[in-house]
Write a protein that holds these residues in place. Structure first.
Motif, PDB file in Angstrom:
ATOM      1  N   LYS A  41      25.256  39.360  33.449  1.00 35.87           N
ATOM      2  CA  LYS A  41      25.288  38.730  34.760  1.00 35.87           C
ATOM      3  C   LYS A  41      25.462  37.213  34.655  1.00 35.87           C
ATOM      4  N   GLN A  42      26.043  36.669  35.702  1.00 33.20           N
ATOM      5  CA  GLN A  42      26.333  35.234  35.732  1.00 33.20           C
ATOM      6  C   GLN A  42      25.078  34.386  35.589  1.00 33.20           C
ATOM      7  N   ASP A  43      24.002  34.763  36.266  1.00 38.73           N
ATOM      8  CA  ASP A  43      22.789  33.953  36.225  1.00 38.73           C
ATOM      9  C   ASP A  43      22.169  33.914  34.842  1.00 38.73           C
ATOM     10  N   ILE A  44      22.334  35.006  34.075  1.00 35.50           N
ATOM     11  CA  ILE A  44      21.816  35.032  32.699  1.00 35.50           C
ATOM     12  C   ILE A  44      22.607  34.073  31.823  1.00 35.50           C
ATOM     13  N   LEU A  45      23.921  34.076  31.995  1.00 30.99           N
ATOM     14  CA  LEU A  45      24.771  33.159  31.234  1.00 30.99           C
ATOM     15  C   LEU A  45      24.443  31.709  31.557  1.00 30.99           C
ATOM     16  N   GLN A  46      24.219  31.449  32.820  1.00 31.94           N
ATOM     17  CA  GLN A  46      23.879  30.086  33.226  1.00 31.94           C
ATOM     18  C   GLN A  46      22.547  29.649  32.632  1.00 31.94           C
ATOM     19  N   LYS A  47      21.606  30.578  32.575  1.00 31.03           N
ATOM     20  CA  LYS A  47      20.288  30.256  32.016  1.00 31.03           C
ATOM     21  C   LYS A  47      20.377  29.979  30.528  1.00 31.03           C
ATOM     22  N   LEU A  51      24.193  25.695  31.950  1.00 31.68           N
ATOM     23  CA  LEU A  51      25.215  25.240  32.883  1.00 31.68           C
ATOM     24  C   LEU A  51      25.007  25.892  34.246  1.00 31.68           C
ATOM     25  N   GLN A  52      25.048  25.098  35.277  1.00 28.89           N
ATOM     26  CA  GLN A  52      24.904  25.630  36.631  1.00 28.89           C
ATOM     27  C   GLN A  52      26.238  25.687  37.365  1.00 28.89           C
ATOM     28  N   SER A  53      27.294  25.261  36.712  1.00 32.95           N
ATOM     29  CA  SER A  53      28.616  25.304  37.325  1.00 32.95           C
ATOM     30  C   SER A  53      29.117  26.747  37.340  1.00 32.95           C
ATOM     31  N   PRO A  54      30.099  27.038  38.192  1.00 27.65           N
ATOM     32  CA  PRO A  54      30.575  28.423  38.342  1.00 27.65           C
ATOM     33  C   PRO A  54      31.561  28.878  37.264  1.00 27.65           C
ATOM     34  N   VAL A  55      31.505  28.297  36.073  1.00 27.27           N
ATOM     35  CA  VAL A  55      32.475  28.668  35.042  1.00 27.27           C
ATOM     36  C   VAL A  55      32.304  30.116  34.594  1.00 27.27           C
ATOM     37  N   PHE A  56      31.117  30.667  34.766  1.00 26.12           N
ATOM     38  CA  PHE A  56      30.859  32.041  34.353  1.00 26.12           C
ATOM     39  C   PHE A  56      30.926  33.022  35.522  1.00 26.12           C
ATOM     40  N   ALA A  57      31.464  32.578  36.649  1.00 26.25           N
ATOM     41  CA  ALA A  57      31.596  33.469  37.797  1.00 26.25           C
ATOM     42  C   ALA A  57      32.424  34.686  37.421  1.00 26.25           C
ATOM     43  N   ASP A  58      32.129  35.812  38.051  1.00 26.59           N
ATOM     44  CA  ASP A  58      32.797  37.067  37.706  1.00 26.59           C
ATOM     45  C   ASP A  58      34.312  36.954  37.814  1.00 26.59           C
ATOM     46  N   ASP A  59      34.802  36.297  38.866  1.00 20.39           N
ATOM     47  CA  ASP A  59      36.252  36.204  39.050  1.00 20.39           C
ATOM     48  C   ASP A  59      36.909  35.351  37.973  1.00 20.39           C
ATOM     49  N   LYS A  60      36.195  34.309  37.512  1.00 19.55           N
ATOM     50  CA  LYS A  60      36.753  33.449  36.466  1.00 19.55           C
ATOM     51  C   LYS A  60      36.784  34.184  35.129  1.00 19.55           C
ATOM     52  N   ARG A  61      35.756  34.952  34.830  1.00 16.27           N
ATOM     53  CA  ARG A  61      35.745  35.724  33.594  1.00 16.27           C
ATOM     54  C   ARG A  61      36.809  36.823  33.631  1.00 16.27           C
ATOM     55  N   GLN A  62      37.030  37.403  34.794  1.00 17.88           N
ATOM     56  CA  GLN A  62      38.066  38.428  34.930  1.00 17.88           C
ATOM     57  C   GLN A  62      39.449  37.822  34.724  1.00 17.88           C
ATOM     58  N   LYS A  63      39.682  36.646  35.292  1.00 22.47           N
ATOM     59  CA  LYS A  63      40.969  35.978  35.116  1.00 22.47           C
ATOM     60  C   LYS A  63      41.198  35.625  33.641  1.00 22.47           C
ATOM     61  N   ALA A  64      40.123  35.202  32.964  1.00 27.71           N
ATOM     62  CA  ALA A  64      40.231  34.875  31.538  1.00 27.71           C
ATOM     63  C   ALA A  64      40.611  36.112  30.739  1.00 27.71           C
ATOM     64  N   LYS A  65      40.059  37.268  31.098  1.00 27.27           N
ATOM     65  CA  LYS A  65      40.390  38.509  30.399  1.00 27.27           C
ATOM     66  C   LYS A  65      41.836  38.928  30.655  1.00 27.27           C
TER      67      LYS A  65
END
Length: 369
Positions: A41-47, A51-65
């Motif tokens: 989950k995004q909140d776990i990655l942020q913790k 980083l509190q920025s949305p770089v780990f948002a689901d849509d950004k990770r999907q686009k990276a994949k």
């Protein structure tokens, strides 16, 4: 290609904005495998990352994949070797650099972890002086350390001169590119690049989908500097990419060397300043470089001309003189041997044909080591 392939996740990690070596190490220590970074989950990655920025948002990770999947297909189709920073074949010297790329894309046959790698860079407006030094330096180096690799940026001027001199001398040479392996810039160097694929290779941190940007050329300088044991600046104006590479190499605690030039020469001003400010050591030959690097020369088998039936008495005398003096011109040899110039020239041609001596610019002859 299977979307669960580890390579896709490794490439995808490099496509997350702001991802660097320190962050990647932290995440891998926490999650174990790269794919876990894309499933939690995004909140776990942020913790974990802080980083509190949305770089780990689901849509950004999907686009990276999605980008990674396309690149993995390109890699497979074009027989490219991907080198993730945890792979054993990733250049170990680069791992010492905090800003090293997470992933490299490589086409070639050279071992990027050989014992001696030298970067040679300089101005795009190379002079005969600079090109001549490249040729002589690399040729002499190849005689002593034939397993060395020459690294440069495949750019105009000194870069391409270094690559071509390495190919001519039988050394492997690596071109570090500022773009993906789907293209080549400048295109006029394509033939040299093709030759390098079987005598070294081409290396980049950029995927094929990235557009060429002028900032890439500065960024790739850190790979040129970090990949090698030492960087040699052959010619540079007062400002230029070669001086940036020198500064990066120094920051990595790598040895930096510069070829001096006349004080009025535009493309020697940068080198002269590096030397004057103690930012680079002065070298004029491969011997200078080897001594400064404290590289132990391999034991040499002395050539004994008298054992070769095809070497006559006069040729043997010339070989002995060249051994004692290091190098000579024809006029000097006529004095040392007390023989006429045409006779000496004939002997020199015979010795060169037999591979026992080599001619250099300026009518200078040296023994083959």
């Amino acid at each position: 290609m299977n979307c669960n392939n580890d390579l896709i996740y490794k490439i995808a990690l490099t496509r997350i904005k702001g991802m660097n070596m320190l962050m990647a190490r932290l995440l891998l220590e926490s999650f174990g495998e790269v794919r876990e970074i894309f499933s939690c989950k995004q909140d776990i990655l942020q913790k974990v990352s802080g980083l509190q920025s949305p770089v780990f948002a689901d849509d950004k990770r999907q686009k990276a994949k999605e980008q990674a999947l396309k690149e993995a297909e390109f890699i497979e189709k074009n027989k490219i070797t991907p080198l993730f920073f945890t792979d054993p074949d990733y250049p170990s010297r680069l791992l010492e650099c905090v800003d090293a790329p997470l992933m490299l894309y490589y086409r070639g046959n050279a071992d990027l972890n050989v014992s001696r790698i030298i970067s040679i860079v300089g101005t795009r407006h190379a002079t005969n002086y600079g090109r001549g030094f490249c040729t002589e330096f690399i040729n002499d180096l190849s005689q002593i350390f034939p397993e060395s690799i020459i690294v440069s940026g495949l750019a105009y001027g000194i870069d391409i001169a270094a690559h071509r001199a390495a190919l001519q001398a039988g050394l492997q040479t690596i071109g570090v590119l500022a773009h993906g392996l789907n293209t080549l810039y400048p295109p006029v160097h394509r033939q040299t690049a093709i030759e390098m694929l079987s005598h070294g290779g081409l290396l980049t941190e950029y995927i094929s989908q990235q557009l060429l940007h002028r900032g890439n050329f500065i960024a790739r300088n850190r790979i040129v500097a970090g990949l090698s044991d030492a960087t040699v600046i052959v010619e540079s104006a007062e400002k230029g990419g070669a001086l940036i590479t020198a500064g990066i190499a120094s920051g990595y605690s790598r040895d930096v060397f510069a070829l001096p030039g006349r004080i009025g020469d535009t493309y020697s001003k940068g080198c002269n300043r590096l030397i004057a400010c103690n930012q680079a050591a002065l070298i004029t030959s491969a011997e200078d470089f080897i001594d400064a690097m404290c590289w132990e020369r391999p034991l040499k088998k002395e050539i004994q001309p008298s054992l070769f039936s095809e070497v006559n008495e006069q040729e043997e005398t010339i070989l002995k003189i060249l051994q004692d003096k290091g190098e000579c011109q024809i006029e000097q040899l006529t004095i040392f041997t007390d023989r006429p110039a045409p006779e000496i020239l004939a002997s020199l041609l015979e010795l060169e044909f037999k591979g026992l001596i080599q001619a250099y610019p300026g009518g200078v002859y040296r023994r083959v080591k």
